[in-house]
Design a protein around this motif. Structure first.
Motif, PDB file in Angstrom:
ATOM      1  N   LEU A  92      42.405  40.745  36.648  1.00  0.00           N
ATOM      2  CA  LEU A  92      42.712  39.331  36.929  1.00  0.00           C
ATOM      3  C   LEU A  92      41.676  38.861  37.949  1.00  0.00           C
ATOM      4  O   LEU A  92      41.741  39.231  39.122  1.00  0.00           O
ATOM      5  CB  LEU A  92      44.127  39.192  37.499  1.00  0.00           C
TER       6      LEU A  92
ATOM      7  N   ARG B 286      39.698  36.613  40.490  1.00  0.00           N
ATOM      8  CA  ARG B 286      39.944  35.526  41.450  1.00  0.00           C
ATOM      9  C   ARG B 286      38.625  34.797  41.654  1.00  0.00           C
ATOM     10  O   ARG B 286      37.742  35.302  42.347  1.00  0.00           O
ATOM     11  CB  ARG B 286      40.435  36.081  42.786  1.00  0.00           C
TER      12      ARG B 286
ATOM     13  N   ARG C 100      28.199  36.910  45.911  1.00  0.00           N
ATOM     14  CA  ARG C 100      29.129  35.883  46.387  1.00  0.00           C
ATOM     15  C   ARG C 100      29.279  35.923  47.901  1.00  0.00           C
ATOM     16  O   ARG C 100      29.495  34.892  48.539  1.00  0.00           O
ATOM     17  CB  ARG C 100      30.487  36.052  45.694  1.00  0.00           C
TER      18      ARG C 100
ATOM     19  N   GLU D 202      36.019  47.661  41.227  1.00  0.00           N
ATOM     20  CA  GLU D 202      37.100  47.546  40.248  1.00  0.00           C
ATOM     21  C   GLU D 202      36.569  47.654  38.824  1.00  0.00           C
ATOM     22  O   GLU D 202      37.283  48.083  37.926  1.00  0.00           O
ATOM     23  CB  GLU D 202      37.826  46.200  40.453  1.00  0.00           C
TER      24      GLU D 202
END
Ligand SMILES: O=P(O)(O)OC[C@H]1O[C@H](OP(=O)(O)OP(=O)(O)O)[C@H](O)[C@@H]1O
Ligand SMILES: Nc1ncnc2[nH]cnc12
Length: 177
Positions: free
Chosen positions: A26, A28, A64, A101
Motif C-alpha cells: 500500500l 503512501r 523523495r 519493502e
C-alpha cells in the motif's frame, strides 16, 4: 501552524495507492503534499522542530528525501547533505547496501564532505522497514559525523522500522500508521 494542524493537513493531502510498485504494497504517495504550498511548508518546518538546536546540517535520502530535506534545510537555515543512490557521486565515497519493502539498493556519501563531529539530522519521507534510514545512519557514523536523529513524514509502524535503527537513536514521525 502547530503540529496537530500540520498532521491533519498532510494527512488530508496524502494519496494511498494499493499494489504499487508491486502487489501487496500500500503505497503512501506524498506528491500531492509536495505540490500544495501550505502543506509542504508546514511539513518542512514540522520535521526539524523536535530537534531544534541539536543539529548542524540535514541529510536527505535520494530521491523523495531530497525534497523534504532541501525544504527543511532552508526553513531551518542550515545546509543539506545529499545521501545518494549508488554510482551518482563523483568523488571518493562510502557505500552501504540495504533492503527495503520492495527490493535492495545502496546509498553513498562523499568522504570528508562535512567536518568531523558534525551533527546530522537524517530526513526522509517514509520509514517502512527502516533499511534506508539505517543505512544512512551507518554512513553518517562511518564518515565520522554524528547522527542527531531521524525525522520522517510517515512511519509504517507495522513494518517495525524503528527496530532496525541503531539503539538509542531518536526517531520522529509526523504520521504513524
Ligand atoms: O524503510 P524502508 O523500507 O527502507 O523504505 C523507505 C524508503 O523507501 C522509499 O524510497 P525508494 O527507495 O522507493 O526511493 P525514491 O525516494 O527514490 O522513490 C522512501 O522514500 C524511503 O527512502
Ligand atoms: N508503502 C510505502 N509507501 C511509500 N513509500 C514507501 N517506501 C517503502 N514502503 C513504502
Amino acid at each position: 501552524m502547530n503540529e496537530s494542524e500540520t498532521r491533519a493537513l498532510v494527512e488530508s493531502r496524502l494519496a494511498l495507492i494499493p499494489d504499487f510498485p508491486e502487489p501487496g504494497v500500500l503505497f503512501r504517495d506524498l506528491t500531492p503534499v509536495f505540490a500544495d504550498g501550505e502543506a509542504f511548508h508546514a511539513l518542512a518546518e514540522a520535521l526539524t522542530a523536535p530537534f531544534a538546536g541539536r543539529f548542524d546540517v540535514l541529510a536527505g535520502v535520494e530521491a523523495r528525501g531530497f525534497l523534504l530535506a532541501a525544504a527543511a534545510s532552508v526553513a531551518a537555515g542550515v545546509g543539506v547533505l545529499p545521501i545518494r543512490k549508488a554510482g551518482k557521486l563523483p568523488r571518493a565515497v562510502l557505500r552501504e547496501e540495504y533492503s527495503l519493502e520492495y527490493g535492495t539498493a545502496a546509498l553513498e556519501v562523499h568522504e570528508g564532505e562535512l567536518p568531523p563531529g558534525t551533527r546530522v539530522l537524517i530526513v526522509d519521507d517514509v520509514l517502512a522497514t527502516g533499511g534506508t534510514v539505517a543505512a544512512a545512519a551507518r554512513l553518517v557514523e562511518r564518515a565520522g559525523w554524528h547522527v542527531a536523529g531521524v525525522s520522517v513524514a510517515i512511519e509504517l509502524a507495522e513494518l517495525h522500522g524503528r527496530d532496525a535503527l541503531p539503539a538509542g537513536l531518536e526517531a520522529y514521525s509526523l504520521l504513524s500508521y
